[in-house]
Design a protein around this motif. Structure first.
Motif, PDB file in Angstrom:
ATOM      1  N   SER A   1       5.351  -1.625  -5.376  1.00  0.00           N
ATOM      2  CA  SER A   1       4.767  -2.972  -5.283  1.00  0.00           C
ATOM      3  C   SER A   1       3.257  -2.930  -5.453  1.00  0.00           C
ATOM      4  O   SER A   1       2.687  -3.785  -6.136  1.00  0.00           O
ATOM      5  CB  SER A   1       5.122  -3.613  -3.941  1.00  0.00           C
ATOM      6  OG  SER A   1       6.509  -3.796  -3.829  1.00  0.00           O
ATOM      7  N   ILE A   2       2.617  -1.948  -4.855  1.00  0.00           N
ATOM      8  CA  ILE A   2       1.160  -1.813  -5.003  1.00  0.00           C
ATOM      9  C   ILE A   2       0.807  -1.591  -6.465  1.00  0.00           C
ATOM     10  O   ILE A   2      -0.119  -2.220  -7.004  1.00  0.00           O
ATOM     11  CB  ILE A   2       0.633  -0.668  -4.107  1.00  0.00           C
ATOM     12  CG1 ILE A   2       0.767  -1.039  -2.639  1.00  0.00           C
ATOM     13  CG2 ILE A   2      -0.820  -0.335  -4.457  1.00  0.00           C
ATOM     14  CD1 ILE A   2       0.519   0.106  -1.678  1.00  0.00           C
TER      15      ILE A   2
ATOM     16  N   LYS B   1       9.456   1.305  -2.298  1.00  0.00           N
ATOM     17  CA  LYS B   1       9.280  -0.120  -2.606  1.00  0.00           C
ATOM     18  C   LYS B   1       7.827  -0.549  -2.409  1.00  0.00           C
ATOM     19  O   LYS B   1       7.264  -1.267  -3.237  1.00  0.00           O
ATOM     20  CB  LYS B   1      10.207  -0.983  -1.756  1.00  0.00           C
ATOM     21  CG  LYS B   1      11.638  -0.943  -2.214  1.00  0.00           C
ATOM     22  CD  LYS B   1      12.493  -1.910  -1.421  1.00  0.00           C
ATOM     23  CE  LYS B   1      13.931  -1.816  -1.890  1.00  0.00           C
ATOM     24  NZ  LYS B   1      14.794  -2.747  -1.173  1.00  0.00           N
ATOM     25  N   LEU B   2       7.222  -0.108  -1.330  1.00  0.00           N
ATOM     26  CA  LEU B   2       5.821  -0.446  -1.073  1.00  0.00           C
ATOM     27  C   LEU B   2       4.920   0.163  -2.138  1.00  0.00           C
ATOM     28  O   LEU B   2       4.040  -0.525  -2.689  1.00  0.00           O
ATOM     29  CB  LEU B   2       5.390   0.059   0.314  1.00  0.00           C
ATOM     30  CG  LEU B   2       3.902  -0.075   0.637  1.00  0.00           C
ATOM     31  CD1 LEU B   2       3.509  -1.540   0.708  1.00  0.00           C
ATOM     32  CD2 LEU B   2       3.563   0.648   1.915  1.00  0.00           C
TER      33      LEU B   2
ATOM     34  N   GLU C   1       0.111   8.672  -6.676  1.00  0.00           N
ATOM     35  CA  GLU C   1       1.527   8.538  -6.368  1.00  0.00           C
ATOM     36  C   GLU C   1       2.322   9.750  -6.865  1.00  0.00           C
ATOM     37  O   GLU C   1       3.212  10.247  -6.169  1.00  0.00           O
ATOM     38  CB  GLU C   1       2.066   7.249  -6.991  1.00  0.00           C
ATOM     39  CG  GLU C   1       3.378   6.806  -6.427  1.00  0.00           C
ATOM     40  CD  GLU C   1       3.771   5.410  -6.892  1.00  0.00           C
ATOM     41  OE1 GLU C   1       4.793   4.926  -6.411  1.00  0.00           O
ATOM     42  OE2 GLU C   1       3.072   4.810  -7.729  1.00  0.00           O
TER      43      GLU C   1
ATOM     44  N   HIS D   1       9.044   5.149   1.250  1.00  0.00           N
ATOM     45  CA  HIS D   1       8.103   4.047   1.024  1.00  0.00           C
ATOM     46  C   HIS D   1       8.028   3.636  -0.447  1.00  0.00           C
ATOM     47  O   HIS D   1       7.028   3.048  -0.877  1.00  0.00           O
ATOM     48  CB  HIS D   1       6.714   4.452   1.519  1.00  0.00           C
ATOM     49  CG  HIS D   1       6.663   4.733   2.976  1.00  0.00           C
ATOM     50  ND1 HIS D   1       6.814   5.995   3.486  1.00  0.00           N
ATOM     51  CD2 HIS D   1       6.512   3.906   4.042  1.00  0.00           C
ATOM     52  CE1 HIS D   1       6.741   5.954   4.801  1.00  0.00           C
ATOM     53  NE2 HIS D   1       6.573   4.699   5.169  1.00  0.00           N
TER      54      HIS D   1
END
Length: 132
Positions: free
Chosen positions: A102-103, A98-99, A82, A96
């Motif tokens: 979340s992961i 939030k995604l 990330e 992206h």
């Protein structure tokens, strides 16, 4: 480097530092629990203290502790990925976020629950052995 990227970089350094501290604790707890319990179980297997029930509970605990270590390594690798994506394509990461977050949280929750389950099962196995 723009002001936004510098601020983002500093925030990532702080988050990464905190995650590293937590994950190192997971490695110590899970690794220590595994090595001690394996030594104790194998050393006392023929003594009669280690019943089939204790063996079964302990084996499940070992798998949970192993899973916590694997998920912890996965979380560290994910955080590196990330951070790398943030450096090469910050707009995509922003889109992206939030995604991606979340992961990371889902993996972190798996680390916590597998570690907690493994430790609780180790205590339960010890309780069964003491009561036998």
């Amino acid at each position: 480097m723009s002001s936004y990227l510098e601020k983002n970089f500093e925030e990532w350094k702080e988050i990464r530092s905190r995650v590293d501290s937590i994950i190192n604790g997971v490695f110590i707890l899970a690794g220590g629990g595994l090595s001690l319990s394996i030594s104790i179980i194998l050393g006392n297997k023929g003594s009669g203290i280690i019943t089939n029930e204790v063996q079964c509970v302990t084996a499940i605990a070992w798998w949970c502790l192993l899973a916590s270590v694997i998920f912890a390594v996965l979380l560290k690798a994910y955080m590196v990925l990330e951070a790398f994506l943030l450096q090469i394509n910050s707009q995509w990461v922003d889109k992206h976020l939030k995604l991606l977050n979340s992961i990371g949280w889902v993996i972190g929750i798996f680390v916590f629950f597998t570690l907690a389950s493994g430790l609780c099962l180790m205590v339960y196995g010890a309780q069964i052995a003491v009561q036998a």
